[in-house]
Design a protein around this motif. Structure first.
Motif, short mmCIF file in Angstrom:
data_model
loop_
_atom_site.label_atom_id
_atom_site.label_comp_id
_atom_site.label_asym_id
_atom_site.label_seq_id
_atom_site.Cartn_x
_atom_site.Cartn_y
_atom_site.Cartn_z
N THR A 1 -33.72 -49.14 100.10
CA THR A 1 -34.73 -49.40 101.18
C THR A 1 -33.82 -50.05 102.39
N ARG A 2 -34.69 -49.59 103.43
CA ARG A 2 -34.13 -50.18 104.87
C ARG A 2 -34.86 -50.63 105.75
N ASP A 3 -35.09 -51.54 106.28
CA ASP A 3 -36.14 -51.90 107.25
C ASP A 3 -35.71 -52.13 108.68
N ASP A 4 -34.56 -51.38 109.06
CA ASP A 4 -34.07 -51.37 110.34
C ASP A 4 -33.82 -49.86 111.08
N LEU A 5 -34.70 -49.09 110.50
CA LEU A 5 -34.83 -47.53 110.95
C LEU A 5 -36.06 -47.17 111.77
N LEU A 6 -36.95 -47.73 111.38
CA LEU A 6 -38.51 -47.49 112.06
C LEU A 6 -38.83 -48.63 112.90
N GLN A 7 -39.49 -48.42 113.92
CA GLN A 7 -39.88 -49.65 114.71
C GLN A 7 -41.10 -50.31 114.07
N GLY A 8 -41.56 -51.41 114.17
CA GLY A 8 -42.56 -52.17 113.77
C GLY A 8 -42.16 -52.78 112.25
N GLY A 9 -41.06 -52.93 111.82
CA GLY A 9 -40.74 -53.49 110.71
C GLY A 9 -40.91 -52.77 109.30
N TYR A 10 -41.22 -51.55 109.70
CA TYR A 10 -41.48 -50.72 108.19
C TYR A 10 -40.47 -50.51 107.37
N ARG A 11 -40.45 -50.66 106.14
CA ARG A 11 -39.24 -50.37 105.25
C ARG A 11 -39.32 -49.02 104.73
N VAL A 12 -38.14 -48.11 104.88
CA VAL A 12 -38.39 -46.79 104.32
C VAL A 12 -37.48 -46.91 102.91
N GLU A 13 -37.92 -46.02 102.46
CA GLU A 13 -37.11 -45.93 100.98
C GLU A 13 -36.46 -44.56 100.80
N PHE A 14 -35.30 -44.49 100.23
CA PHE A 14 -34.56 -43.06 99.95
C PHE A 14 -34.82 -42.73 98.62
N ARG A 15 -35.32 -41.66 98.45
CA ARG A 15 -35.36 -40.91 97.05
C ARG A 15 -34.64 -39.73 96.86
N ALA A 16 -33.85 -39.43 96.02
CA ALA A 16 -33.31 -38.10 95.69
C ALA A 16 -34.18 -36.91 95.41
N VAL A 17 -34.05 -35.78 96.38
CA VAL A 17 -35.05 -34.66 96.31
C VAL A 17 -34.64 -33.78 95.04
N HIS A 18 -35.44 -33.38 94.26
CA HIS A 18 -35.34 -32.48 93.25
C HIS A 18 -34.76 -31.10 93.72
N PRO A 19 -34.00 -30.62 93.17
CA PRO A 19 -33.48 -29.22 93.48
C PRO A 19 -34.64 -28.09 93.61
N ALA A 20 -35.70 -28.35 92.84
CA ALA A 20 -36.93 -27.36 92.83
C ALA A 20 -37.39 -27.30 94.16
#
Length: 182
Positions: A96-115
């Motif tokens: 998770t990162r809270d320094d990528l979107l304005q407004g303090g929104y925390r994004v989360e990275f998830r692996a995309v399934h090859p399908a």
């Protein structure tokens, strides 16, 4: 470290069929290390999405996809992640990162399934097949929360967020439409 030959030169030597848009993309990848692709479904059957092409090739890092945000916001977000990757930062599944979107929104990275790759990442697959042969395409979805910091998989998330941002980490289910949330 020896610089890589230009992608246009490699394409010419390998006989890669290129149209003018392909040439422009390859020049941008040579110049910056990646390019951002934007997809907007004119029939609005799928939400808009943006993704990188070139991070796998140039930085041995998963490509990045953002689903459901406005083009300008997703362009800046994918480019910011690309710049950080170029500068040595790494993003991994579950981070998770809270320094990528304005407004303090925390994004989360998830692996995309090859399908989901063929439906969402056609240009990245094309690029990978020609310029990274034999290496699997890896992609992380940068998932954004609602105003209460809830993600699409949270049962309490705003329904509009869930519909606008399908999560691509699971296998596609037959008859489920473009993507399903876990």
């Amino acid at each position: 470290m020896t610089p890589r030959p230009s992608l246009l030169r490699i394409a010419r030597e390998q006989g890669v069929p290129l149209d003018p848009d392909d040439r422009e993309r390859l020049a941008l990848i040579d110049r910056h290390g990646w390019v951002v692709m934007h997809i907007l479904d004119p029939d609005e059957l799928m939400p808009p999405f943006s993704f990188s092409v070139g991070l796998n090739y140039g930085f041995a890092h998963p490509e990045i996809i953002v689903v459901g945000l406005e083009r300008e916001v997703s362009h800046v977000l994918v480019n910011e992640i690309g710049k950080r990757v170029r500068d040595g930062d790494r993003f991994v599944d579950g981070a998770t990162r809270d320094d990528l979107l304005q407004g303090g929104y925390r994004v989360e990275f998830r692996a995309v399934h090859p399908a989901h790759h063929p439906e969402y990442l056609g240009t990245a697959l094309w690029f990978s097949d020609w310029f990274n042969p034999g290496k699997p395409l890896t992609v992380l979805q940068c998932v954004w929360p609602d105003r209460r910091q809830r993600y699409p998989w949270d049962p309490q998330v705003d329904r509009a967020i869930r519909e606008r941002q399908p999560v691509l980490m699971g296998e596609r289910q037959p008859g489920s439409g473009p993507a399903t949330s876990p």
